[in-house]
Write a protein that holds these residues in place. Structure first.
Motif, PDB file in Angstrom:
ATOM      1  N   HIS A  12      71.736  -3.754  41.453  1.00  0.00           N
ATOM      2  CA  HIS A  12      70.903  -3.674  41.139  1.00  0.00           C
ATOM      3  C   HIS A  12      69.338  -3.371  42.209  1.00  0.00           C
ATOM      4  N   HIS A  13      69.310  -2.005  42.118  1.00  0.00           N
ATOM      5  CA  HIS A  13      68.463  -1.587  42.751  1.00  0.00           C
ATOM      6  C   HIS A  13      66.973  -1.450  42.174  1.00  0.00           C
ATOM      7  N   TYR A  14      66.167  -1.554  43.052  1.00  0.00           N
ATOM      8  CA  TYR A  14      64.289  -2.331  43.363  1.00  0.00           C
ATOM      9  C   TYR A  14      64.325  -0.489  43.934  1.00  0.00           C
ATOM     10  N   ALA A  15      62.815  -0.768  43.512  1.00  0.00           N
ATOM     11  CA  ALA A  15      61.756   0.366  44.208  1.00  0.00           C
ATOM     12  C   ALA A  15      60.602   0.287  44.766  1.00  0.00           C
ATOM     13  N   LEU A  16      60.035  -0.108  45.887  1.00  0.00           N
ATOM     14  CA  LEU A  16      59.285  -0.007  46.202  1.00  0.00           C
ATOM     15  C   LEU A  16      58.267   0.741  46.917  1.00  0.00           C
ATOM     16  N   SER A  17      56.636   0.887  47.087  1.00  0.00           N
ATOM     17  CA  SER A  17      56.156   1.409  47.616  1.00  0.00           C
ATOM     18  C   SER A  17      54.926   1.218  48.181  1.00  0.00           C
ATOM     19  N   THR A  18      55.184   1.426  50.066  1.00  0.00           N
ATOM     20  CA  THR A  18      53.590  -0.189  50.184  1.00  0.00           C
ATOM     21  C   THR A  18      53.503   0.637  51.488  1.00  0.00           C
ATOM     22  N   ASN A  49      50.964   5.543  45.819  1.00  0.00           N
ATOM     23  CA  ASN A  49      50.666   5.072  44.831  1.00  0.00           C
ATOM     24  C   ASN A  49      51.121   5.796  43.155  1.00  0.00           C
ATOM     25  N   HIS A  50      51.742   7.256  43.739  1.00  0.00           N
ATOM     26  CA  HIS A  50      52.906   7.989  42.846  1.00  0.00           C
ATOM     27  C   HIS A  50      53.495   8.650  42.617  1.00  0.00           C
ATOM     28  N   LEU A  51      54.232   8.499  43.676  1.00  0.00           N
ATOM     29  CA  LEU A  51      55.620   8.069  44.065  1.00  0.00           C
ATOM     30  C   LEU A  51      56.500   7.706  42.862  1.00  0.00           C
ATOM     31  N   ARG A  52      56.147   7.066  42.015  1.00  0.00           N
ATOM     32  CA  ARG A  52      56.596   6.152  40.460  1.00  0.00           C
ATOM     33  C   ARG A  52      57.133   7.385  39.379  1.00  0.00           C
ATOM     34  N   PHE A  53      56.014   7.826  40.145  1.00  0.00           N
ATOM     35  CA  PHE A  53      56.574   9.706  39.036  1.00  0.00           C
ATOM     36  C   PHE A  53      58.053  10.677  39.236  1.00  0.00           C
ATOM     37  N   TYR A  54      57.962  10.205  40.583  1.00  0.00           N
ATOM     38  CA  TYR A  54      59.488  10.977  41.570  1.00  0.00           C
ATOM     39  C   TYR A  54      61.047  10.257  41.572  1.00  0.00           C
ATOM     40  N   LEU A  55      61.003   9.060  41.104  1.00  0.00           N
ATOM     41  CA  LEU A  55      61.986   7.881  41.044  1.00  0.00           C
ATOM     42  C   LEU A  55      63.503   8.784  40.912  1.00  0.00           C
ATOM     43  N   PRO A  56      63.369   9.742  39.732  1.00  0.00           N
ATOM     44  CA  PRO A  56      64.949  10.366  40.148  1.00  0.00           C
ATOM     45  C   PRO A  56      65.117  11.191  40.709  1.00  0.00           C
ATOM     46  N   GLN A  57      64.566  11.568  41.308  1.00  0.00           N
ATOM     47  CA  GLN A  57      63.920  12.577  42.900  1.00  0.00           C
ATOM     48  C   GLN A  57      64.302  12.298  43.510  1.00  0.00           C
ATOM     49  N   ILE A  58      64.043  10.918  43.848  1.00  0.00           N
ATOM     50  CA  ILE A  58      63.827  10.163  45.473  1.00  0.00           C
ATOM     51  C   ILE A  58      65.485   9.247  45.380  1.00  0.00           C
ATOM     52  N   PHE A  59      65.808   8.703  44.091  1.00  0.00           N
ATOM     53  CA  PHE A  59      67.159   8.627  43.687  1.00  0.00           C
ATOM     54  C   PHE A  59      67.683   9.354  43.164  1.00  0.00           C
ATOM     55  N   PRO A  60      68.653  10.131  43.450  1.00  0.00           N
ATOM     56  CA  PRO A  60      69.286  11.285  42.493  1.00  0.00           C
ATOM     57  C   PRO A  60      70.745  10.146  41.903  1.00  0.00           C
ATOM     58  N   GLU A  61      71.076   9.094  42.851  1.00  0.00           N
ATOM     59  CA  GLU A  61      72.413   8.928  42.818  1.00  0.00           C
ATOM     60  C   GLU A  61      72.360   7.691  41.296  1.00  0.00           C
ATOM     61  N   LEU A  62      70.619   7.580  40.884  1.00  0.00           N
ATOM     62  CA  LEU A  62      70.939   6.404  40.105  1.00  0.00           C
ATOM     63  C   LEU A  62      71.082   6.454  39.215  1.00  0.00           C
ATOM     64  N   ASP A  63      71.490   5.676  38.173  1.00  0.00           N
ATOM     65  CA  ASP A  63      71.114   5.430  36.759  1.00  0.00           C
ATOM     66  C   ASP A  63      69.864   4.360  36.486  1.00  0.00           C
ATOM     67  N   LYS A  64      69.388   3.400  36.918  1.00  0.00           N
ATOM     68  CA  LYS A  64      68.585   2.510  36.484  1.00  0.00           C
ATOM     69  C   LYS A  64      68.098   2.230  37.896  1.00  0.00           C
ATOM     70  N   ILE A  65      66.713   2.420  37.987  1.00  0.00           N
ATOM     71  CA  ILE A  65      66.038   0.737  38.570  1.00  0.00           C
ATOM     72  C   ILE A  65      65.074   0.629  38.074  1.00  0.00           C
ATOM     73  N   LEU A  66      64.573  -0.884  38.920  1.00  0.00           N
ATOM     74  CA  LEU A  66      63.481  -1.876  39.033  1.00  0.00           C
ATOM     75  C   LEU A  66      62.611  -1.924  40.163  1.00  0.00           C
ATOM     76  N   PHE A  67      60.759  -0.380  38.962  1.00  0.00           N
ATOM     77  CA  PHE A  67      59.798  -0.725  40.336  1.00  0.00           C
ATOM     78  C   PHE A  67      59.222  -1.567  40.029  1.00  0.00           C
ATOM     79  N   ASN A  93      62.954  15.537  31.571  1.00  0.00           N
ATOM     80  CA  ASN A  93      62.173  16.166  32.214  1.00  0.00           C
ATOM     81  C   ASN A  93      61.370  15.597  32.641  1.00  0.00           C
ATOM     82  N   LEU A  94      60.816  14.368  32.060  1.00  0.00           N
ATOM     83  CA  LEU A  94      59.373  13.316  32.718  1.00  0.00           C
ATOM     84  C   LEU A  94      58.639  14.150  33.291  1.00  0.00           C
ATOM     85  N   THR A  95      59.539  14.240  34.466  1.00  0.00           N
ATOM     86  CA  THR A  95      58.350  14.359  35.716  1.00  0.00           C
ATOM     87  C   THR A  95      57.399  15.592  35.776  1.00  0.00           C
ATOM     88  N   GLY A  96      58.440  16.369  34.415  1.00  0.00           N
ATOM     89  CA  GLY A  96      57.639  18.059  34.652  1.00  0.00           C
ATOM     90  C   GLY A  96      56.931  17.420  33.729  1.00  0.00           C
TER      91      GLY A  96
END
Length: 651
Positions: free
Chosen positions: A340-346, A456-474, A549-552
């Motif tokens: 279970h993966h979590y993403a946190l930018s701070t 604050n804007h990294l939330r739109f690049y989660l697939p690029q930051i974690f390319p190997e993951l299928d799901k992530i909890l922001f 392609n939601l980042t696009g």
């Protein structure tokens, strides 16, 4: 004007008689017509006493010298009666028959009530003298009239009409006010304080009038009473806090106000003064609100000294560590989709510690959880050092430096290019920001540094930051986890990309609150009544995200918003647009918001929530935090920790 038949029977009798009686009747009729024609030219009547409004009836009891002109319609018939009294007061009754109560009410709306028969004093003395002379002349003419009063049937009919008109007024105006007063009844039972405050308001009004009228003795008395009443009232909020001399001051003020009322009362002037005071106080409130907003924003922009101290000490100690001791264990779990993966930018060490600690402490099996923290180079060493010293039990943790993401540059990322533009720098940092009323609090809040941070804007690049993951909890860094979150990875998003809690209630927090629907791009693509949702705890399907392609899509909207015409700043508006139609609504118990601005959240909602969110300005690590919500956050901090003691953190 034709006179009512029943009202002129006396005149007809004189005309039928022979000899001089006919001439006398003729003269009397002529006198009546002259008197009525004089009344017809007069604009309004100033009366004091009780006004009865009905089917064209006005009854009043003014003192001598306070009668102005009464408008008389040529479409109505009328009977006028004047009765003198021993104290030189008289009663004027005017009965109109014609256009029902509407004309009478219209005529009454032009009247001015003057208490105790005092004359309204004009600022221009010459105009006042002419007016007094005209009033005396009109009064003398009226006193010479001797017309028959209306008969009993007419009076009864008109009284019934008066009652109906009164009920109509009660239901349309007074009734609504009474309902409002009942719903918003002041629970404060401290009547003495309310009385003193009311007295002070009236004293201020009469002081202003008396200064204008050069009533110097009255000015001095009012000033003395005002000073004493304000001194007694002080900062008291309840009667028990008042000085024992309050009753004496109230009585003294009442005596002076009574004296001022006798000398100066003028309904129109008092009304104008009250209106002016109201407008002045409203302007003061607006100014204080703007100042409050500015100070709050200043407080939000500032970093508490304890957090700066903590980051500095941790950074120094981190770079004193040998390189081999700077790595976290269990790095093999970082790209394993079974966890279970979590993403946190701070950039806040203490906030990140609470998020991780609260999640781990409430997890059923902490070994299944992996935390990915992204921060800037300034706080990178501090964040790593904290979790090296305080490992989150069996959970896996990784800290990444934003500046090491080489692909995240201005040529790829529109918002990064915009943040570095001269126009954006001018918007944020130019010295001459408007301070007019149009420069509202809503504009000021967008000049918060968080909107300038790429974190604050990294939330739109989660697939690029974690390319190997299928799901992530922001997760945002101003949340506290209170329950095990494992169930979120089991939620079927039904082909959607974003799982979030919706925030709309009735007409609030819908798309039209965040987006500019006067813009054709927005109006064509989105429903203004679509329900908004919250960032802060979002489960993302990264596989579906990449497929669509939601980042696009985000880049497209961000490019169109170069001049901030589609939305202001921030990440929620572009998030609503990017995930439009692709957001799955989670149960509200997963995520309760508002602990950073809403003082009236139901405690049971907080206790039952899996995640509570301090969104708003009153963050729990700041002094302006709401006291009653702060314990939910501080319970996950060890204030005896050596670093916290060194930086003077107190609970």
């Amino acid at each position: 004007m034709a006179l009512k038949k029943g009202s002129v029977s006396g005149f007809a009798k004189h005309e039928d008689e022979g000899g001089n009686g006919g001439i006398g009747g003729y003269r009397l009729v002529l006198a009546v017509l002259v008197a009525l024609s004089v009344l017809a030219s007069m604009p309004f009547v100033v009366v004091s006493g009780f006004h009865s409004i009905g089917e064209g009836v006005i009854s009043s009891s003014p003192s001598k010298g306070v009668i102005d002109d009464i408008p008389v319609s040529t479409n109505n018939t009328a009977t006028i009666g004047v009765n003198s009294s021993v104290n030189n007061n008289f009663t004027l009754s005017l009965s109109l028959v014609g256009n029902s109560s509407v004309d009478a009410i219209s005529m009454l709306s032009q009247t001015t009530v003057v208490s105790r028969g005092t004359l309204q004093v004009e600022e221009d003395t010459s105009l006042g003298a002419r007016r007094i002379a005209r009033e005396e002349r009109n009064e003398n003419q009226l006193l010479e009239l001797d017309l028959d009063p209306p008969n009993e049937d007419t009076i009864v009919k008109l009284e019934n009409a008066n009652m109906q008109a009164s009920e109509l007024v009660d239901s349309s105006i007074t009734g609504k006010y009474s309902k409002w007063k009942k719903e918003n009844k002041n629970k404060n039972q401290d009547s003495t304080i309310r009385l003193m405050r009311d007295q002070i308001i009236m004293a201020r009004i009469y002081l202003s009038i008396s200064e204008k009228k050069r009533k110097l003795d009255l000015v001095q008395e009012l000033q003395i009473c005002l000073k004493r009443s304000r001194g007694v009232l002080g900062e008291a909020n309840i009667d028990a806090e008042l000085h024992y001399s309050a009753p004496k001051k109230i009585k003294a003020m009442a005596d002076v106000l009574s004296k001022a009322r006798d000398q100066l009362f003028d309904c129109k002037l008092v009304t104008r003064k009250l209106r002016a005071m109201l407008l002045t106080e409203e302007e003061k409130v607006r100014r204080l609100k703007r100042q409050n907003t500015f100070l709050i924003q200043l407080g939000v922009k500032g970093i508490p000294g304890g957090i700066r101290c903590l980051s500095l000490r941790l950074t120094i100690d981190y770079y004193l560590l040998p390189p081999e001791r700077r790595n976290f264990p269990r790095s093999e779990n970082l790209e394993d989709p079974r966890f279970h993966h979590y993403a946190l930018s701070t950039d806040n060490v203490l906030a990140a510690a609470v998020v991780v600690n609260s999640t781990v402490m409430n997890a059923k099996d902490s070994s299944k959880h992996v935390f990915h923290l992204v921060t800037d180079s300034l706080n990178f060493g501090a964040l790593k050092m904290w979790f090296l010293l305080n490992p989150p039990e069996e959970a896996t943790i990784h800290v990444e430096n934003l500046d090491e993401l080489k692909w995240l540059n201005s040529s790829y990322c529109p918002v990064l290019r915009q943040l570095n533009s001269a126009a954006m720098r001018e918007y944020y940092f130019k010295a001459g920001h408007s301070t007019t009323r149009s420069s509202s609090a809503s504009n000021l809040k967008y000049r918060n540094p968080k909107y300038l941070s790429m974190l604050n804007h990294l939330r739109f690049y989660l697939p690029q930051i974690f390319p190997e993951l299928d799901k992530i909890l922001f997760l945002d860094d101003d949340i506290v986890v209170q329950k095990d979150l494992t169930g979120l990875w089991l939620v079927d998003l039904e082909g959607k990309v974003n799982g979030a809690v919706e925030t709309c209630v009735e007409n609030f927090h819908r798309f039209d609150k965040y987006l500019n629907f006067s813009n054709s791009f927005i109006a064509r693509e989105f429903d203004p009544n679509a329900c908004g949702w919250a960032y802060g705890m979002n489960i993302f399907d990264l596989k579906e995200w990449k497929k669509r392609n939601l980042t696009g899509v985000y880049h497209t909207w961000q490019n169109l918003n170069e001049d901030r015409l589609l939305w202001k700043l921030g990440t929620l508006p572009p998030g609503l647009m990017t995930f439009y139609g692709l957001t799955y609504s989670l149960n509200k118990s997963w995520h309760v918001l508002g602990l950073g601005y809403n003082p009236s959240i139901n405690p049971s909602e907080i206790e039952n929530a899996a995640v509570i969110h301090y969104n708003g300005n009153m963050k729990p690590w700041m002094e302006m935090a709401m006291t009653k919500y702060r314990p939910y956050w501080t319970k996950y901090i060890d204030y005896d920790h050596p670093y916290l003691r060194q930086c003077n953190f107190v609970k």
